[in-house]
Design an enzyme around this catalytic site. Sequence first.
Site: not given
Ligand SMILES: COc1ccc(C(=O)Nc2ccccc2)cc1NC(=O)CCSCc1cnc2[nH]ccc2c1
Length: 271
Positions: A93-94, A139
């Site tokens: 969590y950030a 991205d």
């Molecule tokens: C290492 O990270 C990730 C690894 C994998 C995936 C992912 O979705 N993979 C995928 C999904 C489907 C198909 C293929 C691949 C996403 C993330 N990371 C995030 O999604 C960042 C925002 S979520 C966390 C977070 C933290 N800290 C915050 N503070 C405020 C908002 C917030 C939001």
Amino acid sequence: QPPKPKKTWELNNFDIGRLLGRGKFGNVYLAREKESQFVVALKVLFKRQIGESNVEHQVRREIEIQSHLRHPHILRLYAYFHDDVRIYLILEYAPQGTLFNALQAQPSKRFDERQSATYIKSLCSALLYLHERDIIHRDIKPENLLLGHKGVLKIADFGWSVHEPNSMRMTLCGTVDYLPPEMVQGKPHTKNVDLWSLGVLCFELLVGHAPFYSKNYDETYKKILKVEYKLPEQISKAAAHLISKLLVLNPQHRLPLDQVLVHPWILAHTK
Ligand SMILES: COc1ccc(C(=O)Nc2ccccc2)cc1NC(=O)CCSCc1cnc2[nH]ccc2c1
């Protein structure tokens, strides 16, 4: 301390908090692991949607890669688990949210050179780490960069990172401002796409809007393909020089990351 890697986690190990964000495949919630009281971000992906977009192999590979990444400027994926309907990602969590929101919250809508150079340097070291592992992020943009404790930059969204070289046509969603010419043209692209995005980000942090920003996609595409952008006078010569070495049409001619890290503008504005 992050939760100790158990053999398996399950949903009732966590108290679920507020919604942090909505993604294409599911939502992200603030959550706290009950035993350790450790706060995490819990990303919920729906298997049906993953199945429909047949990216389950990508998710599996992605999770495999992610869980081994360890870098101060890369958001941690601590662990994952699933039930019959959903896949759950236990993410770092950030607390200071996205760089996009931080930029908007600036009275001037932009950052000074010290802050901008600090973010660019952090991002550079994270990209070096990923590129050494043949991972292209693809991205990089303010929406996908998070700020941890003390405002430390974290590359976050990996929904689209792929292994190099790759020409997977990315369905365009969200801003196209950060797309390099080779991706706009659907050509095979390499890790140098991240160098272009680094240049776009550097411009946006200092100026307050993206370099090729236009009223519609087509206008933006045209400007990207012509590398047509104007640097306001208020931008220092050193910053302008770095940006001009990253926003280069030929991917091979973009300034390599190790040279960005020692560019005079970075050295002048970071400790
Ligand atoms: C290492 O990270 C990730 C690894 C994998 C995936 C992912 O979705 N993979 C995928 C999904 C489907 C198909 C293929 C691949 C996403 C993330 N990371 C995030 O999604 C960042 C925002 S979520 C966390 C977070 C933290 N800290 C915050 N503070 C405020 C908002 C917030 C939001």
